[in-house]
Design a protein around this motif. Structure first.
Motif, mmCIF file in Angstrom:
data_model
loop_
_atom_site.group_PDB
_atom_site.id
_atom_site.type_symbol
_atom_site.label_atom_id
_atom_site.label_comp_id
_atom_site.label_asym_id
_atom_site.label_seq_id
_atom_site.Cartn_x
_atom_site.Cartn_y
_atom_site.Cartn_z
ATOM 1 N N ALA A 136 1.347 10.346 1.024
ATOM 2 C CA ALA A 136 0.540 10.583 -0.577
ATOM 3 C C ALA A 136 -1.042 10.630 -0.906
ATOM 4 O O ALA A 136 -1.141 10.882 -0.750
ATOM 5 C CB ALA A 136 2.166 9.665 -1.508
ATOM 6 N N GLY A 137 -1.188 8.754 -0.142
ATOM 7 C CA GLY A 137 -2.331 8.347 -0.742
ATOM 8 C C GLY A 137 -3.335 9.378 0.050
ATOM 9 O O GLY A 137 -3.988 10.092 -0.665
ATOM 10 N N ALA A 138 -2.928 9.233 1.969
ATOM 11 C CA ALA A 138 -3.383 10.695 2.355
ATOM 12 C C ALA A 138 -3.940 12.208 2.008
ATOM 13 O O ALA A 138 -5.321 12.687 1.876
ATOM 14 C CB ALA A 138 -3.298 10.712 3.684
ATOM 15 N N GLY A 139 -2.891 12.979 0.871
ATOM 16 C CA GLY A 139 -3.118 13.915 0.958
ATOM 17 C C GLY A 139 -3.621 13.774 -0.424
ATOM 18 O O GLY A 139 -4.534 15.177 -0.722
ATOM 19 N N VAL A 140 -3.968 12.844 -1.311
ATOM 20 C CA VAL A 140 -4.304 12.748 -2.746
ATOM 21 C C VAL A 140 -6.165 12.419 -2.274
ATOM 22 O O VAL A 140 -6.799 13.556 -2.453
ATOM 23 C CB VAL A 140 -4.200 11.741 -3.577
ATOM 24 N N ILE A 141 -5.812 11.599 -1.017
ATOM 25 C CA ILE A 141 -7.759 11.559 -0.816
ATOM 26 C C ILE A 141 -8.594 13.015 -0.174
ATOM 27 O O ILE A 141 -9.721 13.767 -0.967
ATOM 28 C CB ILE A 141 -7.917 10.425 0.064
ATOM 29 N N VAL A 142 -7.276 13.331 0.884
ATOM 30 C CA VAL A 142 -8.062 14.971 2.101
ATOM 31 C C VAL A 142 -8.317 16.140 0.595
ATOM 32 O O VAL A 142 -9.018 16.930 0.643
ATOM 33 C CB VAL A 142 -6.756 15.468 2.915
ATOM 34 N N GLY A 154 -6.597 7.458 -4.322
ATOM 35 C CA GLY A 154 -5.325 8.149 -3.216
ATOM 36 C C GLY A 154 -5.707 6.595 -2.218
ATOM 37 O O GLY A 154 -4.695 6.157 -1.773
ATOM 38 N N VAL A 155 -6.869 6.342 -2.447
ATOM 39 C CA VAL A 155 -6.458 4.577 -1.378
ATOM 40 C C VAL A 155 -6.257 3.926 -2.618
ATOM 41 O O VAL A 155 -5.338 3.131 -2.113
ATOM 42 C CB VAL A 155 -7.757 4.107 -2.051
ATOM 43 N N GLY A 156 -5.627 3.855 -3.488
ATOM 44 C CA GLY A 156 -4.772 2.866 -4.819
ATOM 45 C C GLY A 156 -3.291 3.390 -4.612
ATOM 46 O O GLY A 156 -2.917 2.228 -4.564
ATOM 47 N N VAL A 157 -3.272 4.506 -4.206
ATOM 48 C CA VAL A 157 -1.699 4.679 -3.602
ATOM 49 C C VAL A 157 -1.180 4.263 -2.643
ATOM 50 O O VAL A 157 -0.374 3.438 -2.506
ATOM 51 C CB VAL A 157 -1.476 6.398 -3.702
ATOM 52 N N LEU A 191 -2.824 1.781 -0.846
ATOM 53 C CA LEU A 191 -2.937 0.041 -0.629
ATOM 54 C C LEU A 191 -1.546 -0.650 -1.870
ATOM 55 O O LEU A 191 -0.701 -1.399 -1.587
ATOM 56 C CB LEU A 191 -3.793 -0.281 -1.879
ATOM 57 N N ALA A 192 -1.026 0.652 -2.736
ATOM 58 C CA ALA A 192 0.171 -0.185 -3.425
ATOM 59 C C ALA A 192 1.335 0.048 -2.722
ATOM 60 O O ALA A 192 2.265 -0.674 -3.139
ATOM 61 C CB ALA A 192 0.071 1.390 -4.823
ATOM 62 N N GLY A 193 1.211 0.644 -1.614
ATOM 63 C CA GLY A 193 2.248 1.232 -0.483
ATOM 64 C C GLY A 193 2.418 -0.075 0.540
ATOM 65 O O GLY A 193 3.703 -0.964 0.672
ATOM 66 N N GLN A 194 0.866 -0.466 0.501
ATOM 67 C CA GLN A 194 1.420 -1.463 1.236
ATOM 68 C C GLN A 194 1.659 -3.525 0.536
ATOM 69 O O GLN A 194 2.744 -3.842 1.109
ATOM 70 C CB GLN A 194 -0.432 -2.392 2.388
ATOM 71 N N ALA A 195 1.573 -3.486 -0.672
ATOM 72 C CA ALA A 195 2.373 -4.267 -1.410
ATOM 73 C C ALA A 195 3.719 -4.526 -1.409
ATOM 74 O O ALA A 195 4.095 -5.661 -1.572
ATOM 75 C CB ALA A 195 1.651 -4.379 -2.778
ATOM 76 N N ARG A 196 4.133 -3.130 -2.119
ATOM 77 C CA ARG A 196 5.466 -2.745 -1.784
ATOM 78 C C ARG A 196 6.293 -3.334 -0.377
ATOM 79 O O ARG A 196 7.582 -3.503 -0.551
ATOM 80 C CB ARG A 196 5.804 -1.618 -2.354
ATOM 81 N N LEU A 235 -3.078 4.327 7.662
ATOM 82 C CA LEU A 235 -3.571 3.547 7.245
ATOM 83 C C LEU A 235 -5.526 3.328 6.968
ATOM 84 O O LEU A 235 -6.092 3.984 6.792
ATOM 85 C CB LEU A 235 -3.237 2.082 7.047
ATOM 86 N N ALA A 236 -5.749 3.177 8.913
ATOM 87 C CA ALA A 236 -7.566 3.483 8.529
ATOM 88 C C ALA A 236 -7.892 4.239 8.374
ATOM 89 O O ALA A 236 -8.703 4.665 7.322
ATOM 90 C CB ALA A 236 -7.661 2.892 9.967
ATOM 91 N N VAL A 237 -7.249 5.215 8.771
ATOM 92 C CA VAL A 237 -8.090 6.653 8.851
ATOM 93 C C VAL A 237 -7.795 7.690 6.846
ATOM 94 O O VAL A 237 -8.629 7.680 7.217
ATOM 95 C CB VAL A 237 -6.894 7.564 10.238
ATOM 96 N N SER A 238 -6.710 7.080 6.801
ATOM 97 C CA SER A 238 -6.619 7.547 5.727
ATOM 98 C C SER A 238 -7.604 7.077 4.461
ATOM 99 O O SER A 238 -8.553 7.260 4.044
ATOM 100 C CB SER A 238 -4.894 7.376 4.440
ATOM 101 N N ILE A 239 -7.918 5.513 4.303
ATOM 102 C CA ILE A 239 -9.010 4.882 4.090
ATOM 103 C C ILE A 239 -10.412 4.860 4.526
ATOM 104 O O ILE A 239 -10.997 5.472 3.695
ATOM 105 C CB ILE A 239 -8.890 3.084 4.616
ATOM 106 N N GLY A 240 -10.710 6.035 5.422
ATOM 107 C CA GLY A 240 -11.760 6.013 6.024
ATOM 108 C C GLY A 240 -12.274 7.952 5.262
ATOM 109 O O GLY A 240 -12.738 8.028 5.226
ATOM 110 N N TYR A 241 -11.034 8.091 5.031
ATOM 111 C CA TYR A 241 -11.074 9.482 4.278
ATOM 112 C C TYR A 241 -12.023 9.330 3.253
ATOM 113 O O TYR A 241 -12.172 10.699 2.622
ATOM 114 C CB TYR A 241 -9.739 10.433 4.163
#
Length: 272
Positions: free
Chosen positions: A244-250, A108-111, A113-118, A70-76
């Motif tokens: 999914a979120g990481a894929g969108v960001i990349v 992508g970050v929103g995706v 964080l949405a997963g974390q909320a679920r 999660l940390a690396v994905s947001i950092g992207y």
């Protein structure tokens, strides 16, 4: 670093690692030509050292509270923000891809964080994610400074002086916050210092020879390492939302990187 932050806190982890980074930098500098940095280089070293200190404190504080992936994905999100900063700071003309990619990266970050909320994430996870996003903003600034710094100084000078600046900044709070770590953690601190110094040397060498937007794409491989280490060391599973979120960001970052490169303007600025 995550193991150390959990054990002794982010401040003491960075403080004692910085001592190791400076020692390694001094050793390498003593073997070379030992040139004194130029005035321009000093300004860049100071600016990047201050940005790096804040960036690292936020990032390492965050990774103690969230999974590594999660940390690396947001950092992207940093490479996209770096393209926008190149237009503001380096006065480079921006085309339509950068703002579109920025919005996609935020989605992508929103995706993620949405997963974390679920998953009913605890409050610490949300604070950790916010800290890492703030760190990503500073990392975007760091990418611009890294290119200018690499054009003004050699890799050993960059590694040494930047580590020294970080140590001086952290040392200002040492009388109140510094606590000697237990002997059992010194090998881990030494390893972290060694890896950090090698990283700075390689990045300085690379950014002197390639563009920031092009080189930033190589960082996407870090997701693989974060997933593997997070699972083997900390037992952290990788959720479909994070993937999914990481894929969108990349995808957003690669889309934005197709624009005209930031190098020409960075080189011009460094020469004037």
């Amino acid at each position: 670093m995550k193991l150390l932050v959990i054990a002794i806190g982010v401040y003491n982890t960075m403080l004692w690692r910085s001592f190791g980074n400076v020692a390694i930098g001094l050793g390498l500098w003593s073997l070379g030509d030992r040139r004194w940095p130029s005035r321009t280089a000093w300004r860049l070293h100071g600016a990047r050292g201050a940005v790096t200190t804040a960036m690292a404190l936020l990032f390492f504080w965050g990774i103690a509270r969230v999974p590594l992936t999660l940390a690396v994905s947001i950092g992207y999100t940093a490479p996209v923000m770096a393209l926008l900063l190149a237009a503001l700071v380096l006065k480079e003309r921006i085309d339509w891809r950068a703002p579109v990619a920025s919005l996609a990266a935020l989605a992508g970050v929103g995706v993620i964080l949405a997963g974390q909320a679920r998953g009913d994430a605890p409050p610490d996870v949300w604070w950790g994610a916010a800290a890492i996003f703030a760190s990503a903003i500073l990392y975007a600034v760091n990418l611009i400074l890294a290119r200018l710094q690499a054009l003004a100084a050699g890799p050993v000078e960059v590694a040494l002086v930047q580590s020294l600046v970080v140590l001086v900044i952290l040392g200002c709070a040492a009388p109140w916050l510094a606590v000697p770590p237990p002997a059992s953690l010194w090998p881990l601190i030494a390893l972290a210092a060694g890896l950090g110094s090698i990283s700075m040397l390689l990045l300085a060498w690379a950014y002197a020879r390639g563009s920031a937007s092009y080189l930033a794409s190589s960082e996407y491989t870090s997701f693989v390492w974060a997933a593997a280490l997070g699972w083997t060391v900390f037992g952290e599973p990788v959720s479909g939302w994070t993937l999914a979120g990481a894929g969108v960001i990349v995808a957003a970052c690669l889309f934005a990187a197709r624009r005209r490169d930031v190098v020409a303007t960075a080189t011009l600025q460094s020469q004037t």
